[in-house]
Write a protein that holds these residues in place. Structure first.
Motif, mmCIF file in Angstrom:
data_model
loop_
_atom_site.group_PDB
_atom_site.id
_atom_site.type_symbol
_atom_site.label_atom_id
_atom_site.label_comp_id
_atom_site.label_asym_id
_atom_site.label_seq_id
_atom_site.Cartn_x
_atom_site.Cartn_y
_atom_site.Cartn_z
ATOM 1 N N ASN A 89 -12.240 -4.236 13.377
ATOM 2 C CA ASN A 89 -12.678 -5.128 12.313
ATOM 3 C C ASN A 89 -11.894 -4.838 11.034
ATOM 4 N N THR A 90 -11.411 -5.891 10.386
ATOM 5 C CA THR A 90 -10.592 -5.742 9.176
ATOM 6 C C THR A 90 -11.355 -5.019 8.073
ATOM 7 N N GLU A 91 -12.626 -5.344 7.923
ATOM 8 C CA GLU A 91 -13.427 -4.689 6.883
ATOM 9 C C GLU A 91 -13.567 -3.191 7.166
ATOM 10 N N VAL A 92 -13.787 -2.858 8.420
ATOM 11 C CA VAL A 92 -13.916 -1.443 8.803
ATOM 12 C C VAL A 92 -12.603 -0.716 8.539
ATOM 13 N N ARG A 93 -11.503 -1.333 8.922
ATOM 14 C CA ARG A 93 -10.179 -0.742 8.704
ATOM 15 C C ARG A 93 -9.942 -0.497 7.212
ATOM 16 N N THR A 94 -10.249 -1.497 6.396
ATOM 17 C CA THR A 94 -10.043 -1.393 4.948
ATOM 18 C C THR A 94 -10.917 -0.291 4.353
ATOM 19 N N ARG A 95 -12.176 -0.252 4.770
ATOM 20 C CA ARG A 95 -13.092 0.771 4.246
ATOM 21 C C ARG A 95 -12.643 2.175 4.644
ATOM 22 N N LEU A 96 -12.213 2.331 5.894
ATOM 23 C CA LEU A 96 -11.773 3.647 6.370
ATOM 24 C C LEU A 96 -10.531 4.116 5.614
ATOM 25 N N LEU A 97 -9.558 3.244 5.497
ATOM 26 C CA LEU A 97 -8.332 3.629 4.787
ATOM 27 C C LEU A 97 -8.613 3.888 3.305
ATOM 28 N N GLY A 98 -9.514 3.113 2.721
ATOM 29 C CA GLY A 98 -9.907 3.348 1.327
ATOM 30 C C GLY A 98 -10.588 4.699 1.164
ATOM 31 N N HIS A 99 -11.444 5.029 2.116
ATOM 32 C CA HIS A 99 -12.138 6.321 2.073
ATOM 33 C C HIS A 99 -11.135 7.471 2.181
ATOM 34 N N LEU A 100 -10.205 7.354 3.117
ATOM 35 C CA LEU A 100 -9.198 8.409 3.282
ATOM 36 C C LEU A 100 -8.329 8.546 2.030
ATOM 37 N N ALA A 101 -7.977 7.417 1.425
ATOM 38 C CA ALA A 101 -7.173 7.462 0.196
ATOM 39 C C ALA A 101 -7.960 8.136 -0.927
ATOM 40 N N ASN A 102 -9.248 7.848 -1.011
ATOM 41 C CA ASN A 102 -10.098 8.485 -2.023
ATOM 42 C C ASN A 102 -10.165 9.995 -1.792
ATOM 43 N N CYS A 103 -10.315 10.384 -0.532
ATOM 44 C CA CYS A 103 -10.336 11.819 -0.204
ATOM 45 C C CYS A 103 -9.013 12.472 -0.585
ATOM 46 N N MET A 104 -7.926 11.783 -0.311
ATOM 47 C CA MET A 104 -6.601 12.325 -0.632
ATOM 48 C C MET A 104 -6.458 12.519 -2.138
ATOM 49 N N THR A 105 -6.977 11.582 -2.911
ATOM 50 C CA THR A 105 -6.943 11.702 -4.375
ATOM 51 C C THR A 105 -7.709 12.946 -4.825
ATOM 52 N N GLN A 106 -8.874 13.157 -4.228
ATOM 53 C CA GLN A 106 -9.680 14.336 -4.575
ATOM 54 C C GLN A 106 -8.967 15.627 -4.185
ATOM 55 N N ILE A 107 -8.338 15.623 -3.028
ATOM 56 C CA ILE A 107 -7.618 16.821 -2.571
ATOM 57 C C ILE A 107 -6.439 17.114 -3.495
ATOM 58 N N ASN A 108 -5.734 16.073 -3.899
ATOM 59 C CA ASN A 108 -4.594 16.272 -4.796
ATOM 60 C C ASN A 108 -5.035 16.753 -6.175
ATOM 61 N N ALA A 109 -6.267 16.440 -6.551
ATOM 62 C CA ALA A 109 -6.780 16.873 -7.855
ATOM 63 C C ALA A 109 -7.261 18.326 -7.828
ATOM 64 N N MET A 110 -7.411 18.879 -6.630
ATOM 65 C CA MET A 110 -7.870 20.271 -6.520
ATOM 66 C C MET A 110 -6.816 21.203 -7.100
ATOM 67 N N THR A 111 -7.309 22.250 -7.739
ATOM 68 C CA THR A 111 -6.393 23.247 -8.296
ATOM 69 C C THR A 111 -6.718 24.609 -7.716
ATOM 70 N N TYR A 112 -5.803 25.504 -7.872
ATOM 71 C CA TYR A 112 -6.005 26.860 -7.384
ATOM 72 C C TYR A 112 -6.993 27.578 -8.282
ATOM 73 N N PRO A 113 -7.880 28.364 -7.694
ATOM 74 C CA PRO A 113 -8.843 29.112 -8.514
ATOM 75 C C PRO A 113 -8.137 30.225 -9.283
ATOM 76 N N GLY A 114 -8.751 30.566 -10.359
ATOM 77 C CA GLY A 114 -8.232 31.729 -11.064
ATOM 78 C C GLY A 114 -7.648 31.361 -12.334
#
Length: 157
Positions: free
Chosen positions: A132-157
C-alpha cells in the motif's frame, strides 16, 4: 429354589441394572474428548506458571530498583511489567552510554548500519508490488525521522 424365583429375589445391584446401562466405558476417550477434558487443567497450570514468573519478576525488579517490597506487596501485574520495561530501557541506555564512552566509533558504526538498513528497505519497497502506498510512505517517513534523531545524537562526555 427355581432359577426364575432366585432372579426376582436377588438384591444384587448388578442384577437390577438393565443391560443397556454400563457403568464402565467400553472404549477410551477420543483425542478430542481428552483435549476438552484436560483443557481446564492445562489452563490452570499455564496461569500458575504466569503468576509464579510474575512473582519472581516482582522480587527481581523491586530488588533492582532498591524498593521496599513490604511497601509494594500489592502491585498489579501490569505495574510489575511496566516497571520491568522501564528498568530494561534504562539498562539499555546505560549500556549504550558506556559503549560510547569506551569506544566513540560505536555511534558512527550504528549510524552506518542504520543507514544501510534504511537504504535496503527503500530499495525493497521500490521493487515490491502490492505494498500500500500509504504504508510505504509512512514507513519511509518513520525511518527518515529515526535517521534524523540518530544523526542528532552526540557522544557523551
Amino acid at each position: 429354589m427355581p432359577a426364575d424365583i432366585m432372579e426376582k429375589n436377588s438384591s444384587s445391584p448388578v442384577a437390577a441394572t438393565p443391560a443397556s446401562v454400563n457403568t464402565t466405558p467400553d472404549k477410551p476417550k477420543t483425542a478430542s474428548e481428552h483435549r476438552k477434558s484436560s483443557k481446564p487443567i492445562m489452563e490452570k497450570r499455564r496461569r500458575a506458571r504466569i503468576n509464579e514468573s510474575l512473582s519472581q519478576l516482582k522480587t527481581l525488579i523491586l530488588d533492582a530498583l532498591k524498593k521496599d517490597s513490604s511497601r509494594h506487596s500489592k502491585l498489579e501485574k501490569a505495574d510489575i511489567l511496566e516497571m520491568t520495561v522501564k528498568h530494561l530501557r534504562n539498562l539499555q541506555r546505560a549500556q549504550m552510554t558506556a559503549a560510547l564512552s569506551t569506544d566513540p566509533s560505536v555511534l558512527g558504526k550504528y549510524r552506518a548500519g542504520f543507514s544501510e538498513c534504511m537504504n535496503e528497505v527503500t530499495r525493497f519497497l521500490s521493487t515490491c508490488e502490492g505494498v500500500n502506498t500509504e504504508v510505504r510512505t509512512r514507513l519511509l517517513g518513520h525511518l527518515a525521522n529515526c535517521m534524523t534523531q540518530i544523526n542528532a545524537m552526540t557522544y557523551p562526555g
